[in-house]
Write a protein that holds these residues in place. Structure first.
Motif, PDB file in Angstrom:
ATOM      1  N   GLN A 118      12.942 -39.179  59.938  1.00  0.00           N
ATOM      2  CA  GLN A 118      13.870 -39.268  58.819  1.00  0.00           C
ATOM      3  C   GLN A 118      15.053 -38.358  59.093  1.00  0.00           C
ATOM      4  O   GLN A 118      14.873 -37.202  59.476  1.00  0.00           O
ATOM      5  CB  GLN A 118      13.184 -38.876  57.510  1.00  0.00           C
TER       6      GLN A 118
ATOM      7  N   ASP B 259      18.269 -35.991  58.314  1.00  0.00           N
ATOM      8  CA  ASP B 259      18.504 -34.891  57.394  1.00  0.00           C
ATOM      9  C   ASP B 259      19.089 -35.399  56.075  1.00  0.00           C
ATOM     10  O   ASP B 259      20.086 -36.123  56.070  1.00  0.00           O
ATOM     11  CB  ASP B 259      19.469 -33.907  58.064  1.00  0.00           C
ATOM     12  N   SER B 260      18.462 -35.036  54.973  1.00  0.00           N
ATOM     13  CA  SER B 260      18.897 -35.535  53.661  1.00  0.00           C
ATOM     14  C   SER B 260      20.258 -34.968  53.231  1.00  0.00           C
ATOM     15  O   SER B 260      20.900 -35.531  52.354  1.00  0.00           O
ATOM     16  CB  SER B 260      17.846 -35.245  52.597  1.00  0.00           C
ATOM     17  N   ASN B 261      20.707 -33.879  53.835  1.00  0.00           N
ATOM     18  CA  ASN B 261      22.049 -33.369  53.521  1.00  0.00           C
ATOM     19  C   ASN B 261      23.131 -34.236  54.153  1.00  0.00           C
ATOM     20  O   ASN B 261      24.203 -34.407  53.590  1.00  0.00           O
ATOM     21  CB  ASN B 261      22.209 -31.926  54.001  1.00  0.00           C
TER      22      ASN B 261
ATOM     23  N   TYR C 253      22.504 -37.557  55.299  1.00  0.00           N
ATOM     24  CA  TYR C 253      22.271 -38.949  54.887  1.00  0.00           C
ATOM     25  C   TYR C 253      21.488 -38.987  53.564  1.00  0.00           C
ATOM     26  O   TYR C 253      20.362 -39.460  53.519  1.00  0.00           O
ATOM     27  CB  TYR C 253      21.499 -39.696  55.973  1.00  0.00           C
ATOM     28  N   PRO C 254      22.090 -38.487  52.483  1.00  0.00           N
ATOM     29  CA  PRO C 254      21.344 -38.403  51.223  1.00  0.00           C
ATOM     30  C   PRO C 254      20.929 -39.765  50.670  1.00  0.00           C
ATOM     31  O   PRO C 254      19.852 -39.898  50.100  1.00  0.00           O
ATOM     32  CB  PRO C 254      22.306 -37.687  50.270  1.00  0.00           C
ATOM     33  N   CYS C 255      21.765 -40.778  50.842  1.00  0.00           N
ATOM     34  CA  CYS C 255      21.438 -42.103  50.300  1.00  0.00           C
ATOM     35  C   CYS C 255      20.233 -42.700  51.013  1.00  0.00           C
ATOM     36  O   CYS C 255      19.333 -43.235  50.371  1.00  0.00           O
ATOM     37  CB  CYS C 255      22.630 -43.038  50.401  1.00  0.00           C
TER      38      CYS C 255
ATOM     39  N   ALA D  76      17.896 -41.086  52.630  1.00  0.00           N
ATOM     40  CA  ALA D  76      16.716 -40.292  52.273  1.00  0.00           C
ATOM     41  C   ALA D  76      16.193 -40.701  50.895  1.00  0.00           C
ATOM     42  O   ALA D  76      14.994 -40.866  50.697  1.00  0.00           O
ATOM     43  CB  ALA D  76      17.053 -38.802  52.299  1.00  0.00           C
ATOM     44  N   GLU D  77      17.111 -40.899  49.956  1.00  0.00           N
ATOM     45  CA  GLU D  77      16.727 -41.305  48.596  1.00  0.00           C
ATOM     46  C   GLU D  77      16.082 -42.690  48.602  1.00  0.00           C
ATOM     47  O   GLU D  77      15.056 -42.912  47.955  1.00  0.00           O
ATOM     48  CB  GLU D  77      17.958 -41.301  47.691  1.00  0.00           C
TER      49      GLU D  77
ATOM     50  N   THR E 199      14.594 -44.206  51.072  1.00  0.00           N
ATOM     51  CA  THR E 199      13.298 -44.115  51.752  1.00  0.00           C
ATOM     52  C   THR E 199      12.234 -43.591  50.799  1.00  0.00           C
ATOM     53  O   THR E 199      11.132 -44.146  50.709  1.00  0.00           O
ATOM     54  CB  THR E 199      13.402 -43.219  53.001  1.00  0.00           C
ATOM     55  N   GLU E 200      12.558 -42.537  50.072  1.00  0.00           N
ATOM     56  CA  GLU E 200      11.600 -41.962  49.112  1.00  0.00           C
ATOM     57  C   GLU E 200      11.240 -42.963  48.026  1.00  0.00           C
ATOM     58  O   GLU E 200      10.073 -43.098  47.657  1.00  0.00           O
ATOM     59  CB  GLU E 200      12.153 -40.678  48.486  1.00  0.00           C
TER      60      GLU E 200
ATOM     61  N   PHE F 294      11.590 -34.611  60.396  1.00  0.00           N
ATOM     62  CA  PHE F 294      13.013 -34.608  60.079  1.00  0.00           C
ATOM     63  C   PHE F 294      13.819 -34.410  61.359  1.00  0.00           C
ATOM     64  O   PHE F 294      13.490 -33.579  62.197  1.00  0.00           O
ATOM     65  CB  PHE F 294      13.329 -33.546  59.028  1.00  0.00           C
TER      66      PHE F 294
END
Length: 163
Positions: free
Chosen positions: A64, A66-68, A70-72, A74-75, A77-78, A92
Motif C-alpha cells: 500500500q 503512503d497514505s500521505n 496517496y490519501p484517496c 488509501a481511503e 482500499t480501506e 507500506f
C-alpha cells in the motif's frame, strides 16, 4: 482534491485539474469517468487461489502506498476491505504507482490500484476486478470558470471531442 489545488484554481495560478469528487462548490466540474478498485497480482499467482480475494489476501501481503501521498487510494482500499470483511497484512511502500506495480511484478505481494492503471501494467502483473462490493468514485475535470483562459477552454473542447 487537496486544499492547495483548490486555492490555486480559485486564484488562477492553476487552470484545470483531474480529481475525484467532491470539489469546492465555487469551481466548475465535468465528469470524465467512473473509476473503481482492482487488485494487481503477480502473473504467476498460485492457481489454487482461483481469483478468490480472501485466499489471495491470506496468501500474499498487501503493498500500500503512503497514505500521505496517496490519501484517496488509501481511503478507497480501506473502504473496500471493510465492505468485504477482508483482512490484509499491509506493507507500506514509499514511491508511486510505477514503483508499486514493479514490486507486485516481483511476485511477493499484491496491491489495490485504480482499474484505469491496467494500461500501465508491467509484463509480470495481471489485474483482477472484484465483483463483490467494489468501490467506485467519479473522476472529474475541475476549473474556475470565472477566470477566462482560452488555452484551458480549448483543452476542455479537445477532451469533450474525445469523450
Amino acid at each position: 482534491m487537496t486544499e492547495l489545488e483548490s486555492i490555486k484554481l480559485l486564484e488562477g495560478s492553476l487552470q484545470i485539474v483531474f480529481v475525484r469528487l467532491p470539489v469546492d462548490s465555487n469551481l466548475t466540474t465535468q465528469s470524465i469517468f467512473q473509476e473503481m478498485l482492482a487488485l494487481a497480482i503477480p502473473e504467476n499467482c498460485h492457481k489454487d487461489l482461483s481469483n478468490n480475494l480472501h485466499k489471495i489476501l491470506n496468501y500474499y501481503p498487501l503493498y500500500q502506498l503512503d497514505s500521505n501521498t496517496y490519501p484517496c487510494l488509501a481511503e478507497q482500499t480501506e473502504l473496500f476491505l471493510q465492505h468485504n470483511q477482508l483482512n490484509a497484512h499491509k506493507i507500506f511502500v514509499q514511491g508511486d504507482m510505477t514503483t508499486l506495480l514493479a514490486l507486485v511484478a516481483g511476485g511477493n505481494a499484491v496491491a489495490f490500484i485504480p482499474q484505469s492503471m491496467r494500461q500501465f501494467l508491467p509484463v509480470k502483473v495481471k489485474l483482477l476486478t472484484p465483483e463483490q462490493n467494489n468501490i467506485q468514485w467519479e473522476i472529474v475535470m475541475t476549473w474556475n470558470s470565472k477566470i477566462n483562459n482560452d488555452y484551458r477552454d480549448n483543452f476542455i473542447k479537445i477532451v469533450n471531442a474525445h469523450n
